[in-house]
Write an enzyme that holds these catalytic residues in place. Structure first.
Site, PDB file in Angstrom:
ATOM      1  N   ASP A 180     -18.697 -70.650  -3.728  1.00  0.00           N
ATOM      2  CA  ASP A 180     -19.340 -69.874  -2.851  1.00  0.00           C
ATOM      3  C   ASP A 180     -19.003 -70.281  -1.053  1.00  0.00           C
ATOM      4  O   ASP A 180     -20.292 -71.326  -0.603  1.00  0.00           O
ATOM      5  CB  ASP A 180     -20.520 -69.187  -3.066  1.00  0.00           C
ATOM      6  N   GLU A 264     -14.640 -66.029  -4.964  1.00  0.00           N
ATOM      7  CA  GLU A 264     -14.594 -64.615  -4.563  1.00  0.00           C
ATOM      8  C   GLU A 264     -14.030 -64.058  -3.931  1.00  0.00           C
ATOM      9  O   GLU A 264     -12.836 -65.078  -3.064  1.00  0.00           O
ATOM     10  CB  GLU A 264     -15.806 -64.750  -4.105  1.00  0.00           C
ATOM     11  N   ASP A 346     -26.820 -69.080  -2.307  1.00  0.00           N
ATOM     12  CA  ASP A 346     -25.199 -69.343  -2.160  1.00  0.00           C
ATOM     13  C   ASP A 346     -25.612 -70.527  -3.419  1.00  0.00           C
ATOM     14  O   ASP A 346     -23.939 -70.109  -4.322  1.00  0.00           O
ATOM     15  CB  ASP A 346     -25.544 -70.275  -1.234  1.00  0.00           C
TER      16      ASP A 346
END
Length: 404
Positions: A180, A264, A346
């Site tokens: 992340d 992501e 996170d």
């Protein structure tokens, strides 16, 4: 060219036949013919420089014109591309490229360039010259560029590299890891490891402001202004080099130590539109992390999986799957109302990214570093993770050697 293009549009509005329209020099062969016909009149000094400098400029112009026309016709994805503009000296990157001629490493400390000759470099090239000598690598081109007053020679090299069919266990300590990316921390791994954000630009901001003020107060066209411009460019280049070095170390470690890396599909272009986050987001280099992981996972036999843009990794509980649609960016802790899990926001997102591979039906597809995107079913309409999109396109880079 713009006049011919405007004339062509006007003729189209009159309903003229395609054979009668004004020709526009659009492709590279046509542009070369036009340049050869006009170069003795518009640039009588053209033969003092290498022809590759002009050929490289015409090639870039042809590519820009193609992107412009494809964007107008809807054949090119992404934002609309405008008509090519002239590069302004001192405002654009100074570079030119060799594709033919006698160029390449002359010795371990010298390179040879057409029309320029032998140039001493600041770093030894023994690793490159040995591979070229025994045929393990071959030159595909050379790009000469200038950054902050320093000249660089970048060689594009083609080599046969053994890509493992499956991840090797050498130097690997983990299987699948979710990563992340953020501003507070550069990266939070699903293993619990937190990679600090060095914030290179923020650390040099005071020095940059002082140098920018000195440059703005100098007299235009003076020698002092050129000196201050060079000093300001040196600071910017140092910040960029420090950031790039840290990102290379992080991505290399991830690609070597893990079998599958899940990131992501961040919408960096949308995140920088926020005035309060733009500087911090730009200082992290999120798009560069994904670009480096794309080719390094191929090198080291691991896989890169890119989660869907709208996958709510931060809003989903990593323990039971409960979602909190009202979670905002100010909430740094995720508290599940279903199972009672309290975890860092996170870290929760990173764990969800790791779980995504196990839940995905396309897990067996070997992405081999490609932009393999997992599509999740059952999206919540109107519920999405703020600040996510395509981070950038993959491109290959050559070895860069600074000239002395």
């Amino acid at each position: 060219m713009k006049a011919a293009f405007a004339q062509r549009d006007a003729e189209k509005s009159y309903g003229l036949d395609g054979d009668l329209l004004t020709p526009v020099p659009w492709t590279l062969p046509v542009l070369r013919l036009a340049w050869n016909a006009a170069k003795r009149d518009v640039a009588p000094w053209w033969d003092e420089c290498s022809k590759e400098a002009y050929s490289a400029g015409l090639d870039q112009l042809a590519r820009a014109l193609k992107n412009f026309t494809d964007s107008r016709k809807g054949k090119r994805k992404g934002r609309r591309v405008g008509f090519p503009r002239f590069k302004k000296r001192g405002k654009a990157r100074d570079s030119f490229r060799y594709t033919t001629g006698a160029y390449g490493p002359a010795t371990d400390l010298y390179v040879k360039l057409p029309r320029i000759g032998r140039v001493k470099v600041g770093e030894p090239m023994g690793a490159l010259t040995s591979r070229l000598a025994d045929g393990r690598e071959r030159l595909g081109g050379a790009t000469v560029s200038r950054t902050a007053g320093r000249w660089f020679v970048s060689f594009t090299v083609g080599a046969d590299r053994d890509v493992p069919e499956r991840p090797t266990r050498r130097q690997r300590t983990g299987g699948t890891v979710g990563v992340d990316l953020g501003v507070k921390h550069l990266a939070v791994l699903s293993t619990g490891e937190t990679v600090a954000n060095p914030k290179r630009h923020a650390a040099a901001l005071r020095t940059l402001r002082r140098a920018s003020r000195a440059y703005a107060r100098s007299k235009p066209g003076s020698a002092g202004r050129r000196q201050r411009a060079a000093g300001l460019a040196t600071i910017h280049a140092r910040v960029a080099n420090q950031r790039r070095d840290g990102l290379h170390k992080l991505t290399t470690r991830l690609a070597r130590s893990h079998d599958v890396i899940v990131v992501e599909d961040l919408h960096v272009a949308g995140m920088v539109r926020n005035r309060r986050l733009a500087r911090a987001v730009s200082d992290t280099g999120m798009a560069e992390i994904r670009r480096q992981l794309t080719y390094k996972t191929v090198w080291y036999g691991s896989r890169l999986v890119v989660a869907d843009r709208w996958y709510p990794s931060s809003k989903t509980c990593s323990g039971c799957g409960w979602r909190n649609p009202s979670l905002t960016l100010a909430d740094r802790t995720f508290a599940c109302q279903s199972c009672g899990l309290v975890i860092d926001r996170d870290l929760n997102a990173a764990i969800n990214l790791r779980h995504l591979v196990a839940a995905s039906t396309s897990e067996t597809v070997n992405a081999r570093g490609a932009d393999h995107k997992t599509r999740m079913s059952g999206r919540v309409a109107g519920k999405r993770e703020p600040g996510t999109a395509k981070a950038g396109q993959t491109r290959s880079a050559g070895a860069q050697v600074p000239a002395a």
